[in-house]
Motif scaffolding. Structure first.
Motif, PDB file in Angstrom:
ATOM      1  N   SER A 176       0.835  -1.199   0.000  1.00 30.55           N
ATOM      2  CA  SER A 176       0.000   0.000   0.000  1.00 30.55           C
ATOM      3  C   SER A 176       0.871   1.251   0.000  1.00 30.55           C
ATOM      4  CB  SER A 176      -0.922   0.001   1.224  1.00 30.55           C
ATOM      5  OG  SER A 176      -1.859   1.056   1.156  1.00 30.55           O
ATOM      6  N   GLU A 177       0.411   2.268  -0.676  1.00 30.42           N
ATOM      7  CA  GLU A 177       1.253   3.437  -0.940  1.00 30.42           C
ATOM      8  C   GLU A 177       1.781   4.109   0.317  1.00 30.42           C
ATOM      9  OE1 GLU A 177       1.431   7.548  -3.512  1.00 30.42           O
ATOM     10  OE2 GLU A 177      -0.499   6.562  -3.289  1.00 30.42           O
ATOM     11  N   GLU A 178       0.962   4.235   1.350  1.00 27.45           N
ATOM     12  CA  GLU A 178       1.367   5.019   2.503  1.00 27.45           C
ATOM     13  C   GLU A 178       1.964   4.179   3.631  1.00 27.45           C
ATOM     14  OE1 GLU A 178       1.465   7.964   1.764  1.00 27.45           O
ATOM     15  OE2 GLU A 178       0.046   8.008   0.097  1.00 27.45           O
ATOM     16  N   PRO A 213       8.308   6.778 -16.265  1.00 24.40           N
ATOM     17  CA  PRO A 213       8.474   5.627 -15.369  1.00 24.40           C
ATOM     18  C   PRO A 213       8.025   5.888 -13.942  1.00 24.40           C
ATOM     19  CG  PRO A 213      10.554   6.786 -15.532  1.00 24.40           C
ATOM     20  CD  PRO A 213       9.565   7.561 -16.382  1.00 24.40           C
ATOM     21  N   HIS A 214       7.154   6.867 -13.725  1.00 21.13           N
ATOM     22  CA  HIS A 214       6.895   7.313 -12.359  1.00 21.13           C
ATOM     23  C   HIS A 214       5.681   6.666 -11.691  1.00 21.13           C
ATOM     24  CE1 HIS A 214      10.052  10.086 -13.102  1.00 21.13           C
ATOM     25  NE2 HIS A 214       9.358  10.822 -13.962  1.00 21.13           N
ATOM     26  N   THR A 215       4.800   6.026 -12.442  1.00 22.39           N
ATOM     27  CA  THR A 215       3.662   5.378 -11.778  1.00 22.39           C
ATOM     28  C   THR A 215       4.130   4.093 -11.106  1.00 22.39           C
ATOM     29  OG1 THR A 215       2.974   4.123 -13.736  1.00 22.39           O
ATOM     30  CG2 THR A 215       2.008   6.324 -13.417  1.00 22.39           C
ATOM     31  N   LYS A 216       3.317   3.623 -10.179  1.00 24.33           N
ATOM     32  CA  LYS A 216       3.658   2.427  -9.406  1.00 24.33           C
ATOM     33  C   LYS A 216       2.527   1.415  -9.502  1.00 24.33           C
ATOM     34  CE  LYS A 216       6.191   5.538  -6.327  1.00 24.33           C
ATOM     35  NZ  LYS A 216       5.668   6.792  -6.918  1.00 24.33           N
ATOM     36  N   GLU A 217       2.767   0.226  -8.986  1.00 25.75           N
ATOM     37  CA  GLU A 217       1.788  -0.853  -9.140  1.00 25.75           C
ATOM     38  C   GLU A 217       0.412  -0.458  -8.631  1.00 25.75           C
ATOM     39  OE1 GLU A 217       2.985  -4.671  -7.710  1.00 25.75           O
ATOM     40  OE2 GLU A 217       4.871  -4.689  -8.825  1.00 25.75           O
ATOM     41  N   TRP A 218       0.359   0.268  -7.524  1.00 24.78           N
ATOM     42  CA  TRP A 218      -0.959   0.611  -6.964  1.00 24.78           C
ATOM     43  C   TRP A 218      -1.714   1.621  -7.828  1.00 24.78           C
ATOM     44  CZ3 TRP A 218       3.378   1.149  -3.483  1.00 24.78           C
ATOM     45  CH2 TRP A 218       4.006   2.405  -3.542  1.00 24.78           C
ATOM     46  N   TYR A 242       2.866  -8.206 -11.295  1.00 23.33           N
ATOM     47  CA  TYR A 242       2.625  -7.413 -10.087  1.00 23.33           C
ATOM     48  C   TYR A 242       3.193  -8.124  -8.859  1.00 23.33           C
ATOM     49  CZ  TYR A 242      -0.282  -4.167 -12.665  1.00 23.33           C
ATOM     50  OH  TYR A 242      -0.710  -3.209 -13.546  1.00 23.33           O
ATOM     51  N   ASN A 243       3.210  -7.386  -7.758  1.00 21.12           N
ATOM     52  CA  ASN A 243       3.854  -7.846  -6.523  1.00 21.12           C
ATOM     53  C   ASN A 243       5.323  -8.174  -6.795  1.00 21.12           C
ATOM     54  OD1 ASN A 243       4.140  -8.504  -3.811  1.00 21.12           O
ATOM     55  ND2 ASN A 243       3.476 -10.631  -4.104  1.00 21.12           N
ATOM     56  N   LYS A 244       5.986  -7.246  -7.465  1.00 21.28           N
ATOM     57  CA  LYS A 244       7.414  -7.362  -7.733  1.00 21.28           C
ATOM     58  C   LYS A 244       8.193  -6.627  -6.644  1.00 21.28           C
ATOM     59  CE  LYS A 244       7.459  -5.198 -11.614  1.00 21.28           C
ATOM     60  NZ  LYS A 244       6.137  -4.547 -11.416  1.00 21.28           N
ATOM     61  N   LYS A 245       9.464  -6.954  -6.529  1.00 18.52           N
ATOM     62  CA  LYS A 245      10.321  -6.263  -5.559  1.00 18.52           C
ATOM     63  C   LYS A 245      10.377  -4.779  -5.877  1.00 18.52           C
ATOM     64  CE  LYS A 245      14.914  -6.289  -3.470  1.00 18.52           C
ATOM     65  NZ  LYS A 245      16.246  -6.955  -3.417  1.00 18.52           N
ATOM     66  N   ASP A 246      10.586  -4.445  -7.139  1.00 20.13           N
ATOM     67  CA  ASP A 246      10.576  -3.062  -7.604  1.00 20.13           C
ATOM     68  C   ASP A 246       9.188  -2.779  -8.168  1.00 20.13           C
ATOM     69  OD1 ASP A 246      10.861  -0.621  -8.817  1.00 20.13           O
ATOM     70  OD2 ASP A 246      12.598  -1.171 -10.038  1.00 20.13           O
ATOM     71  N   TYR A 247       8.418  -1.979  -7.451  1.00 19.47           N
ATOM     72  CA  TYR A 247       7.012  -1.804  -7.816  1.00 19.47           C
ATOM     73  C   TYR A 247       6.766  -0.625  -8.758  1.00 19.47           C
ATOM     74  CZ  TYR A 247       7.605   1.065  -3.581  1.00 19.47           C
ATOM     75  OH  TYR A 247       8.072   1.942  -2.632  1.00 19.47           O
ATOM     76  N   TYR A 248       7.826  -0.003  -9.262  1.00 18.12           N
ATOM     77  CA  TYR A 248       7.652   1.055 -10.253  1.00 18.12           C
ATOM     78  C   TYR A 248       7.287   0.472 -11.617  1.00 18.12           C
ATOM     79  CZ  TYR A 248       9.316   4.999  -7.478  1.00 18.12           C
ATOM     80  OH  TYR A 248       9.423   5.998  -6.536  1.00 18.12           O
ATOM     81  N   ASN A 249       6.450   1.200 -12.357  1.00 19.32           N
ATOM     82  CA  ASN A 249       6.134   0.840 -13.746  1.00 19.32           C
ATOM     83  C   ASN A 249       7.146   1.538 -14.657  1.00 19.32           C
ATOM     84  OD1 ASN A 249       3.765  -0.604 -12.968  1.00 19.32           O
ATOM     85  ND2 ASN A 249       2.637   1.309 -12.858  1.00 19.32           N
ATOM     86  N   HIS A 250       8.335   0.993 -14.721  1.00 17.50           N
ATOM     87  CA  HIS A 250       9.429   1.666 -15.419  1.00 17.50           C
ATOM     88  C   HIS A 250       9.137   1.873 -16.906  1.00 17.50           C
ATOM     89  CE1 HIS A 250      12.282   1.829 -12.116  1.00 17.50           C
ATOM     90  NE2 HIS A 250      11.902   0.601 -11.778  1.00 17.50           N
ATOM     91  N   ASP A 251       8.351   0.984 -17.485  1.00 15.92           N
ATOM     92  CA  ASP A 251       8.029   1.094 -18.911  1.00 15.92           C
ATOM     93  C   ASP A 251       6.651   1.705 -19.140  1.00 15.92           C
ATOM     94  OD1 ASP A 251      10.461   0.108 -19.817  1.00 15.92           O
ATOM     95  OD2 ASP A 251       9.806  -1.965 -19.637  1.00 15.92           O
TER      96      ASP A 251
END
Length: 253
Positions: free
Chosen positions: A58-60, A195-200, A226-235
């Protein structure tokens, strides 16, 4: 249960929205309000009570990498579009999704100001609840005269898409509400190159759009986990109402 949790969170968020709210700045210079925190608390409490063995991203909340060993992980954005909330645009959302073995199997999006909820599961179609009425939703079949939705705060005028002959109209609107509009056929295309959005930010949109007949991929047209160690959407991502439109607008890698 996710739908019930998001409805409870929506009520609290709206109570704060219509009252005074506090704003703080996080380490990444983004804004967070007491509505973000209150919404997250309610959602996590409801999900943990009913699914105590599932992980939560969760984001926060500080990330607990124990989630990587759990097949099930809730992915939560308690207030998607905090800038929309702070600027009173009425277009912020709340996102809840469930990942199973890195695939999204359930997604719910709330748009509290509009009393709208979108939801889908792996074994259902996509649905919209508006003012208590439930309707199945589907993407449009447009291949031209497309309606593209973009961010209200991060879209730059003069982008490469504005003069594309296939795009009839561009609408600036906040949060995952953009995905809901595509899922119900009121828009057709959304592209996020950076690349700034995240999985959530994207998790529930993925299944809601897919079960409505559309597609959500990375900006190169590839599927995502999803549920990756790095949760950024780099692409980044691209949401399209059909494969033909996606193939036209995806990037070459």
């Amino acid at each position: 249960m996710a739908l019930e949790a998001i409805k409870k969170a929506s009520k609290v968020v709206m109570d704060i929205y219509h009252d005074d709210f506090t704003i703080n700045i996080k380490n990444d210079n983004s804004e967070v309000t007491n509505a973000d925190i209150a919404s997250e608390s309610i959602i996590k409490e409801e999900l943990s009570k009913n699914f105590p063995s599932y992980a939560i991203l969760s984001e926060e909340t500080t990330d607990n990498l124990d989630r990587l060993t759990n097949d099930y992980c809730w992915i939560v954005d308690p207030l998607d579009g905090t800038k929309d909330f702070v600027n009173k645009t009425n277009n912020f959302a709340i996102n809840i999704a469930l990942a199973y073995k890195q695939e999204i199997v359930l997604g719910v999006i709330a748009v509290p100001c509009r009393n709208i909820y979108y939801y889908a599961c792996e074994d259902t179609d996509s649905y919209k609840i508006e003012n208590g009425l439930i309707n199945k939703i589907n993407v449009s079949n447009r291949r031209k005269d497309l309606i593209m939705v973009t961010s209200q705060f991060f879209f730059k005028n003069g982008s490469e898409y504005e003069k594309n002959p296939l795009i009839k109209k561009m609408i600036a609107i906040g949060s995952s509400y953009k995905a809901g509009l595509i899922a119900e056929g009121k828009a057709d295309l959304c592209i996020k190159d950076d690349p700034h959005t995240k999985e959530w930010d994207t998790a529930p949109s993925e299944i809601i759009v897919s079960k409505a007949g559309g597609l959500m991929k990375d900006k190169y047209g590839n599927p995502r986990k999803y549920n990756k160690k790095d949760y950024y959407n780099h692409d980044g991502f691209i949401i399209a109402n059909n494969e033909e439109v996606l193939n036209i607008f995806k990037k070459a890698k």
